[in-house]
Structures are given as structure tokens and as C-alpha cells.
Design a protein around this motif. Structure first.
Motif, mmCIF file in Angstrom:
data_model
loop_
_atom_site.group_PDB
_atom_site.id
_atom_site.type_symbol
_atom_site.label_atom_id
_atom_site.label_comp_id
_atom_site.label_asym_id
_atom_site.label_seq_id
_atom_site.Cartn_x
_atom_site.Cartn_y
_atom_site.Cartn_z
ATOM 1 N N GLY A 22 0.813 -1.203 0.000
ATOM 2 C CA GLY A 22 0.000 0.000 0.000
ATOM 3 C C GLY A 22 0.844 1.250 0.000
ATOM 4 N N ILE A 23 1.946 1.236 0.778
ATOM 5 C CA ILE A 23 2.857 2.381 0.816
ATOM 6 C C ILE A 23 3.513 2.578 -0.544
ATOM 7 C CG2 ILE A 23 4.961 3.296 1.856
ATOM 8 C CD1 ILE A 23 2.617 3.373 3.760
ATOM 9 N N ARG A 24 3.956 1.499 -1.136
ATOM 10 C CA ARG A 24 4.605 1.606 -2.446
ATOM 11 C C ARG A 24 3.623 2.081 -3.520
ATOM 12 N NH1 ARG A 24 8.114 -4.002 -2.088
ATOM 13 N NH2 ARG A 24 9.780 -3.170 -0.743
ATOM 14 N N SER A 25 2.404 1.598 -3.459
ATOM 15 C CA SER A 25 1.418 2.003 -4.453
ATOM 16 C C SER A 25 1.011 3.461 -4.289
ATOM 17 C CB SER A 25 0.178 1.107 -4.364
ATOM 18 O OG SER A 25 0.482 -0.209 -4.738
ATOM 19 N N LEU A 26 0.826 3.912 -3.046
ATOM 20 C CA LEU A 26 0.468 5.320 -2.864
ATOM 21 C C LEU A 26 1.645 6.220 -3.261
ATOM 22 C CD1 LEU A 26 1.456 7.244 -0.200
ATOM 23 C CD2 LEU A 26 0.322 5.406 1.032
ATOM 24 N N THR A 27 2.881 5.711 -3.113
ATOM 25 C CA THR A 27 4.045 6.481 -3.556
ATOM 26 C C THR A 27 4.034 6.661 -5.067
ATOM 27 O OG1 THR A 27 5.380 5.658 -1.704
ATOM 28 C CG2 THR A 27 6.564 6.602 -3.577
ATOM 29 N N SER A 28 3.814 5.565 -5.800
ATOM 30 C CA SER A 28 3.855 5.636 -7.263
ATOM 31 C C SER A 28 2.622 6.311 -7.844
ATOM 32 C CB SER A 28 4.010 4.237 -7.856
ATOM 33 O OG SER A 28 2.905 3.415 -7.507
ATOM 34 N N GLN A 29 1.462 6.126 -7.217
ATOM 35 C CA GLN A 29 0.226 6.648 -7.795
ATOM 36 C C GLN A 29 -0.159 8.038 -7.294
ATOM 37 O OE1 GLN A 29 -3.042 3.734 -7.722
ATOM 38 N NE2 GLN A 29 -1.516 2.113 -7.491
ATOM 39 N N MET A 30 0.288 8.400 -6.096
ATOM 40 C CA MET A 30 -0.107 9.689 -5.534
ATOM 41 C C MET A 30 1.077 10.632 -5.315
ATOM 42 S SD MET A 30 -2.092 10.566 -1.944
ATOM 43 C CE MET A 30 -0.593 10.684 -0.949
ATOM 44 N N ILE A 31 2.122 10.159 -4.625
ATOM 45 C CA ILE A 31 3.202 11.067 -4.231
ATOM 46 C C ILE A 31 4.081 11.466 -5.411
ATOM 47 C CG2 ILE A 31 5.288 11.260 -2.827
ATOM 48 C CD1 ILE A 31 3.880 9.678 -0.653
ATOM 49 N N ILE A 32 4.450 10.521 -6.263
ATOM 50 C CA ILE A 32 5.308 10.865 -7.404
ATOM 51 C C ILE A 32 4.619 11.852 -8.350
ATOM 52 C CG2 ILE A 32 6.408 9.945 -9.493
ATOM 53 C CD1 ILE A 32 7.213 7.499 -7.867
ATOM 54 N N PRO A 33 3.353 11.620 -8.758
ATOM 55 C CA PRO A 33 2.683 12.632 -9.596
ATOM 56 C C PRO A 33 2.534 13.976 -8.893
ATOM 57 C CG PRO A 33 1.526 10.541 -9.720
ATOM 58 C CD PRO A 33 2.527 10.402 -8.625
ATOM 59 N N PHE A 34 2.297 13.937 -7.579
ATOM 60 C CA PHE A 34 2.185 15.196 -6.832
ATOM 61 C C PHE A 34 3.482 15.989 -6.876
ATOM 62 C CE2 PHE A 34 3.595 17.050 -2.795
ATOM 63 C CZ PHE A 34 2.814 18.200 -2.792
ATOM 64 N N VAL A 35 4.610 15.339 -6.585
ATOM 65 C CA VAL A 35 5.896 16.036 -6.572
ATOM 66 C C VAL A 35 6.201 16.620 -7.948
ATOM 67 C CG1 VAL A 35 8.394 15.713 -6.365
ATOM 68 C CG2 VAL A 35 6.865 14.766 -4.628
ATOM 69 N N ARG A 36 5.906 15.879 -8.992
ATOM 70 C CA ARG A 36 6.105 16.386 -10.354
ATOM 71 C C ARG A 36 5.288 17.646 -10.605
ATOM 72 N NH1 ARG A 36 3.044 12.663 -13.930
ATOM 73 N NH2 ARG A 36 1.388 13.998 -13.125
ATOM 74 N N ASP A 37 3.995 17.598 -10.281
ATOM 75 C CA ASP A 37 3.116 18.741 -10.537
ATOM 76 C C ASP A 37 3.420 19.909 -9.605
ATOM 77 O OD1 ASP A 37 1.949 17.183 -12.459
ATOM 78 O OD2 ASP A 37 0.134 16.740 -11.317
ATOM 79 N N TYR A 38 3.771 19.584 -8.361
ATOM 80 C CA TYR A 38 4.080 20.630 -7.387
ATOM 81 C C TYR A 38 5.355 21.382 -7.790
ATOM 82 C CZ TYR A 38 4.852 22.768 -2.776
ATOM 83 O OH TYR A 38 5.048 23.649 -1.740
ATOM 84 N N ALA A 39 6.362 20.649 -8.228
ATOM 85 C CA ALA A 39 7.610 21.281 -8.676
ATOM 86 C C ALA A 39 7.341 22.196 -9.874
ATOM 87 C CB ALA A 39 8.642 20.221 -9.031
#
Length: 300
Positions: A117-134
Motif C-alpha cells: 500500500g505504501i509503495r502504491s500510494l508512492t507511485s500513484q499519488m506522491i510521485i505525480p504530486f511532486v512532479r506537478d508541485y515542482a
């Protein structure tokens, strides 16, 4: 030594993506800390103003059943609010490891593994967020898409076997104060031809296509064959027409070379022996907003 803040954020995300059950908390907390950096505080306040994370989570909790990963997060329609809500959510995940595990299991996990679950939320939520936030931060808080044309004084020369025509064109471009990019003159660096071509074409501002009679060809039913440019020239012509736009591509034709059928009606310049092509090419370069000294042209 100054280290780019988003490079550190990306490193924290990479560590989180590779973490195990025993090690995920540390990169998650580091990520939350970096997102609270003083340089990001003003934009953070703007994005999180008037957002209610608990209400968001309560409404999202109503969407699923008993199956693992069956819940759906009800993100706001507004993209800025989505960024803000994610900032708040990362804070909550980092502050409470028990919540983080349950959250990942509830919304993102596809199996019974706790860490999945942690790995999936990282790839599906956190990585796209960091990209868009940057991207949002670097654009000074703007989301409106814009066509951004990078100014470049590099002119890529697409050519066949006529070395005299190539050298004459390259020296003219250089005399204008522009940089002539010729693929065969670039270092190989262990790359394939297409890799070398793509890398060399990355930041050019204009392309000149030399159509010279290097090959002959025709349709399968034609009785007479016509002079044609080499296949690599036709390919690279299409590449640059799509990449730069036709206004940043100039065709120089030497001799009676067949024009590719998709380009019938496109204006081209004859590479005449009187060098009238130089004046026409200089006009095209100027119209494409490349910066060079006109005095150099008259001296050329």
C-alpha cells in the motif's frame, strides 16, 4: 555547496519507493519536512488555505467496501486544491505511521502485503504530486499551459552526400554568428544513430534541410526514375517540421530533386550558384527570431 530543494525531495521519494516495512517511516518524514521548507512556505499557505482534510477523508471513506484497495479518494476538481490537500495528507501520513499503513491498504493496496500500500500510494499519488508541485512552484504559482519556445542560436543542418553544399551552408551559418550543428561532426559517445540524432536535435532553434540529388527512385509502375534526397534527409525533414514547426525549417534544393509528396506546395529555396539563397535563408532565420548580426550577412 547549495543543493536543489526539489532534488532532495525527489531523493526522499526514491527512498520511500524502495523502502521496506521497517524503513518507510524515515523517508516519509523527510519528505514532509522538506515540503515545509521556508522557501516553500508562502506557496504552501496559499495552496492549503481553507482546506478541510478531515472532511475530505471522511467523504472518501464512504466510497469503498471491505475489499483491499476498494476506496477512492474524492479529490477536488480544482488542481490547486488537490495540491494543497496532498500537502496536508502527506503531513498526516508522516505524523502517524499507523494511519499511513491503513491509508495505503485502504486506497492503494492490491494484495495483503502491508508495504504494498505504501509503495502504491508512492507511485500513484506522491510521485505525480511532486512532479506537478515542482512545476507549479517553478512557474511561480501558475497552471495555465503555455507554448514555451526556447531561444537557441543552433541551426541543425540535414544533409546527404553533397559535401561541398554542406560545407558552403555550414560556413555561411557560422559567419552569421550562429552555431551549425552537423550530426557527423558530433561525438558518438557510444550512442546509436537515432540516439545521437535526438540528443543533437534537442535544443536547436532552426533546421536547414539540404535536398541534393543523392538517390534515384520512382513508384513501382513508373518507367522513369527521378533524383531524390536520401532517406535519412526525408526522415529528418519530417522530424524537424513536427518538432520546430514549418516556420523554423528551411528547404534548400540543389538541382532537380524530387520534393516529398507531403510537402507539395511548401516554399523552398533553390541553392543557386549566384548565392541568392543566402539572402533568402538569412530572411528566414530572422523571421524565426534567431538573433544574429546583419552586418555579418552583408560581409558574408
Amino acid at each position: 555547496m547549495t543543493v536543489d530543494l526539489f532534488a532532495q525531495i525527489n531523493n526522499a521519494v526514491l527512498d520511500l519507493q524502495a523502502a521496506q516495512y521497517q524503513t518507510y517511516e524515515r523517508p516519509l518524514k523527510k519528505l514532509a519536512t522538506l515540503l515545509h521548507h521556508a522557501d516553500l512556505e508562502a506557496i504552501r499557505k496559499r495552496l492549503t488555505a481553507n482546506l478541510d482534510l478531515e472532511t475530505f477523508l471522511a467523504e472518501s471513506d464512504k466510497t469503498g467496501g471491505s475489499m483491499v484497495g476498494s476506496h477512492t479518494l474524492l479529490w477536488p476538481d480544482d488542481h490547486e486544491q488537490t495540491l494543497g490537500m496532498t500537502l496536508l495528507l502527506i503531513d498526516k501520513l508522516a505524523a502517524d505511521s499507523h494511519f499511513a499503513l491503513n491509508f495505503g491498504h485502504q486506497y492503494f493496496s492490491s494484495n495483503s502485503s502491508v508495504i504494498s500500500g505504501i509503495r502504491s500510494l508512492t507511485s500513484q499519488m506522491i510521485i505525480p504530486f511532486v512532479r506537478d508541485y515542482a512545476a507549479f512552484v517553478r512557474a511561480n504559482g501558475k497552471f495555465e499551459p503555455q507554448l514555451k519556445m526556447t531561444k537557441s542560436n543552433k541551426v541543425f543542418i540535414v544533409h546527404g552526400h553533397d559535401d561541398a553544399a554542406l560545407q558552403g551552408l555550414a560556413r555561411f551559418i557560422e559567419k552569421l554568428g550562429l552555431e551549425a550543428i552537423i550530426l557527423k561532426e558530433q561525438p558518438d559517445q557510444g550512442r546509436t544513430i537515432i540516439e545521437k540524432f535526438e540528443d543533437s536535435a534537442t535544443d536547436v532553434g532552426f533546421a536547414v534541410i539540404l535536398l541534393t540529388p543523392d538517390d534515384i527512385g520512382s513508384t513501382s509502375t513508373a518507367e522513369k526514375q527521378s533524383p531524390r534526397a536520401r532517406q535519412n534527409v526525408v526522415f529528418e525533414l519530417g522530424y524537424f517540421s513536427g518538432k520546430l514547426g514549418r516556420g523554423h525549417v528551411c528547404l534548400l534544393r540543389k538541382g532537380n530533386v524530387e520534393i516529398p509528396s507531403d510537402l507539395f506546395g511548401v516554399i523552398y529555396t533553390e541553392m543557386d550558384s549566384a548565392d541568392g539563397w543566402k539572402h533568402k535563408l538569412a530572411k528566414e532565420l530572422r523571421a524565426a527570431k534567431l538573433e544574429f548580426d546583419l552586418d555579418r550577412f552583408f560581409a558574408a
